[in-house]
Design a protein around this motif. Structure first.
Motif, PDB file in Angstrom:
ATOM      1  N   ILE A 133     -13.441  -2.920   4.515  1.00  0.00           N
ATOM      2  CA  ILE A 133     -12.521  -3.951   4.973  1.00  0.00           C
ATOM      3  C   ILE A 133     -11.146  -3.732   4.342  1.00  0.00           C
ATOM      4  O   ILE A 133     -11.000  -2.941   3.407  1.00  0.00           O
ATOM      5  N   ALA A 134     -10.175  -4.456   4.857  1.00  0.00           N
ATOM      6  CA  ALA A 134      -8.851  -4.543   4.242  1.00  0.00           C
ATOM      7  C   ALA A 134      -8.415  -5.992   4.393  1.00  0.00           C
ATOM      8  O   ALA A 134      -8.511  -6.559   5.483  1.00  0.00           O
ATOM      9  N   ARG A 135      -7.988  -6.593   3.289  1.00  0.00           N
ATOM     10  CA  ARG A 135      -7.516  -7.981   3.301  1.00  0.00           C
ATOM     11  C   ARG A 135      -6.029  -7.978   2.987  1.00  0.00           C
ATOM     12  O   ARG A 135      -5.589  -7.242   2.109  1.00  0.00           O
ATOM     13  N   LEU A 136      -5.260  -8.834   3.687  1.00  0.00           N
ATOM     14  CA  LEU A 136      -3.826  -8.838   3.455  1.00  0.00           C
ATOM     15  C   LEU A 136      -3.205 -10.160   3.863  1.00  0.00           C
ATOM     16  O   LEU A 136      -3.780 -10.926   4.631  1.00  0.00           O
ATOM     17  N   ASP A 137      -2.031 -10.392   3.339  1.00  0.00           N
ATOM     18  CA  ASP A 137      -1.219 -11.543   3.706  1.00  0.00           C
ATOM     19  C   ASP A 137      -0.753 -11.331   5.148  1.00  0.00           C
ATOM     20  O   ASP A 137      -0.250 -10.259   5.489  1.00  0.00           O
ATOM     21  N   ALA A 138      -0.910 -12.345   5.978  1.00  0.00           N
ATOM     22  CA  ALA A 138      -0.577 -12.220   7.398  1.00  0.00           C
ATOM     23  C   ALA A 138       0.901 -11.920   7.634  1.00  0.00           C
ATOM     24  O   ALA A 138       1.262 -11.384   8.682  1.00  0.00           O
ATOM     25  N   ASN A 140       2.573  -9.715   6.119  1.00  0.00           N
ATOM     26  CA  ASN A 140       2.808  -8.296   5.856  1.00  0.00           C
ATOM     27  C   ASN A 140       2.605  -7.508   7.158  1.00  0.00           C
ATOM     28  O   ASN A 140       1.610  -6.819   7.350  1.00  0.00           O
ATOM     29  N   THR A 141       3.566  -7.624   8.054  1.00  0.00           N
ATOM     30  CA  THR A 141       3.425  -7.050   9.392  1.00  0.00           C
ATOM     31  C   THR A 141       3.332  -5.525   9.386  1.00  0.00           C
ATOM     32  O   THR A 141       2.664  -4.945  10.238  1.00  0.00           O
ATOM     33  N   GLY A 142       3.969  -4.888   8.423  1.00  0.00           N
ATOM     34  CA  GLY A 142       3.851  -3.432   8.325  1.00  0.00           C
ATOM     35  C   GLY A 142       2.419  -3.000   8.074  1.00  0.00           C
ATOM     36  O   GLY A 142       1.924  -2.048   8.692  1.00  0.00           O
ATOM     37  N   SER A 143       1.733  -3.709   7.202  1.00  0.00           N
ATOM     38  CA  SER A 143       0.331  -3.384   6.922  1.00  0.00           C
ATOM     39  C   SER A 143      -0.572  -3.713   8.102  1.00  0.00           C
ATOM     40  O   SER A 143      -1.537  -3.000   8.365  1.00  0.00           O
ATOM     41  N   VAL A 144      -0.272  -4.789   8.798  1.00  0.00           N
ATOM     42  CA  VAL A 144      -1.055  -5.128   9.995  1.00  0.00           C
ATOM     43  C   VAL A 144      -0.987  -3.968  10.985  1.00  0.00           C
ATOM     44  O   VAL A 144      -2.014  -3.505  11.498  1.00  0.00           O
ATOM     45  N   LYS A 145       0.214  -3.466  11.244  1.00  0.00           N
ATOM     46  CA  LYS A 145       0.386  -2.363  12.198  1.00  0.00           C
ATOM     47  C   LYS A 145      -0.314  -1.098  11.719  1.00  0.00           C
ATOM     48  O   LYS A 145      -0.917  -0.369  12.508  1.00  0.00           O
ATOM     49  N   LEU A 146      -0.246  -0.849  10.412  1.00  0.00           N
ATOM     50  CA  LEU A 146      -0.918   0.332   9.861  1.00  0.00           C
ATOM     51  C   LEU A 146      -2.428   0.246  10.074  1.00  0.00           C
ATOM     52  O   LEU A 146      -3.057   1.204  10.535  1.00  0.00           O
ATOM     53  N   LEU A 147      -3.019  -0.886   9.759  1.00  0.00           N
ATOM     54  CA  LEU A 147      -4.473  -1.037   9.914  1.00  0.00           C
ATOM     55  C   LEU A 147      -4.889  -0.898  11.375  1.00  0.00           C
ATOM     56  O   LEU A 147      -5.920  -0.295  11.675  1.00  0.00           O
ATOM     57  N   GLN A 148      -4.092  -1.418  12.276  1.00  0.00           N
ATOM     58  CA  GLN A 148      -4.385  -1.258  13.701  1.00  0.00           C
ATOM     59  C   GLN A 148      -4.316   0.210  14.103  1.00  0.00           C
ATOM     60  O   GLN A 148      -5.186   0.700  14.828  1.00  0.00           O
ATOM     61  N   ARG A 149      -3.307   0.932  13.613  1.00  0.00           N
ATOM     62  CA  ARG A 149      -3.190   2.371  13.925  1.00  0.00           C
ATOM     63  C   ARG A 149      -4.377   3.152  13.371  1.00  0.00           C
ATOM     64  O   ARG A 149      -4.804   4.141  13.966  1.00  0.00           O
ATOM     65  N   HIS A 157      -8.755 -14.499  10.592  1.00  0.00           N
ATOM     66  CA  HIS A 157      -7.428 -15.008  10.254  1.00  0.00           C
ATOM     67  C   HIS A 157      -7.666 -16.359   9.592  1.00  0.00           C
ATOM     68  O   HIS A 157      -7.972 -17.340  10.263  1.00  0.00           O
ATOM     69  N   PHE A 158      -7.562 -16.373   8.274  1.00  0.00           N
ATOM     70  CA  PHE A 158      -7.761 -17.594   7.504  1.00  0.00           C
ATOM     71  C   PHE A 158      -6.409 -18.277   7.324  1.00  0.00           C
ATOM     72  O   PHE A 158      -5.494 -17.695   6.749  1.00  0.00           O
ATOM     73  N   VAL A 159      -6.296 -19.476   7.831  1.00  0.00           N
ATOM     74  CA  VAL A 159      -5.032 -20.200   7.835  1.00  0.00           C
ATOM     75  C   VAL A 159      -4.828 -20.934   6.512  1.00  0.00           C
ATOM     76  O   VAL A 159      -5.698 -21.710   6.090  1.00  0.00           O
ATOM     77  N   TRP A 168       1.409 -21.659   0.207  1.00  0.00           N
ATOM     78  CA  TRP A 168       0.191 -21.410   0.967  1.00  0.00           C
ATOM     79  C   TRP A 168       0.437 -20.255   1.925  1.00  0.00           C
ATOM     80  O   TRP A 168       1.481 -20.185   2.567  1.00  0.00           O
ATOM     81  N   SER A 169      -0.526 -19.355   2.008  1.00  0.00           N
ATOM     82  CA  SER A 169      -0.364 -18.212   2.907  1.00  0.00           C
ATOM     83  C   SER A 169      -1.650 -17.971   3.688  1.00  0.00           C
ATOM     84  O   SER A 169      -2.736 -18.349   3.267  1.00  0.00           O
ATOM     85  N   ASP A 170      -1.483 -17.347   4.840  1.00  0.00           N
ATOM     86  CA  ASP A 170      -2.611 -16.958   5.679  1.00  0.00           C
ATOM     87  C   ASP A 170      -3.105 -15.584   5.240  1.00  0.00           C
ATOM     88  O   ASP A 170      -2.312 -14.735   4.826  1.00  0.00           O
ATOM     89  N   GLU A 171      -4.394 -15.375   5.379  1.00  0.00           N
ATOM     90  CA  GLU A 171      -4.996 -14.084   5.042  1.00  0.00           C
ATOM     91  C   GLU A 171      -5.661 -13.508   6.280  1.00  0.00           C
ATOM     92  O   GLU A 171      -6.352 -14.217   7.012  1.00  0.00           O
TER      93      GLU A 171
END
Length: 185
Positions: A133-138, A140-149, A157-159, A168-171
């Motif tokens: 798995i990979a967990r990240l702050d929502a 962090n759009t660069g990491s989201v795109k990397l994981l998708q690639r 998506h934990f709100v 407070w942040s989403d994970e």
């Protein structure tokens, strides 16, 4: 469980940290832009020395909670560009977690993807993991795109589930199974 280091790619060497990596690790871990989405804040020189000692230790990856963090070195120049980590979440269920941190000046060049692919390979093919798995702050759009690639799929998506650095942040949680890895490669 066993694994082989260093790992060579076309452009990178993934290797154990050595004492002379201190200045590069200090630069990485003392940059507020780098640590913005990490679980730790900017680190002091003493904290970086402790972190380096942990990264230099031999990690058998046979116990829950162990982490293998390797330096990512640009082969052409020998420059430290970042690091990738594979955490052993659960030996019983053969579950791991992927993490990565790169110097901002090296973002957008594909180095994180190239290094992360090798840690996924190491996890699935050498350590026999079933799921990574990979967990990240929502945010962090660069990491989201990397994981998708990389082919990981978003599973959760934990709100506002974490009070993170004063707010407070989403994970998000992304994951890949071993059979998905084999289909991908």
């Amino acid at each position: 469980m066993s694994y082989s280091l260093p790992i060579e790619t076309d452009r990178l060497t993934l290797r154990r940290y050595v004492e002379t990596d201190y200045d590069d690790l200090l630069k990485l871990q003392s940059d507020p832009d780098v640590t913005r989405f990490l679980l730790y804040d900017v680190r002091t020189p003493e904290q970086v020395r402790e972190a380096l000692a942990g990264r230099m230790a031999d990690v058998p990856m046979d116990t829950n909670g162990q982490a293998l963090t390797v330096a990512v070195i640009l082969r052409e120049t020998g420059r430290h560009v970042g690091e990738v980590t594979l955490f052993m979440d659960t030996v019983e269920h053969r579950g791991g977690e992927l993490g990565y941190v790169f110097q901002p000046e090296f973002h957008g060049r594909g180095y994180a993807a190239e290094a992360a692919v090798e840690l996924l390979r190491l996890g699935f093919e050498e350590l026999g993991l079933h799921r990574i798995i990979a967990r990240l702050d929502a945010r962090n759009t660069g990491s989201v795109k990397l994981l998708q690639r990389l082919g990981l799929r978003q599973e959760a998506h934990f709100v506002r589930n974490e009070f993170f650095k004063g707010e407070w942040s989403d994970e998000l949680v992304f994951a890949m199974l071993r059979d998905e890895w084999h289909k991908r490669s």
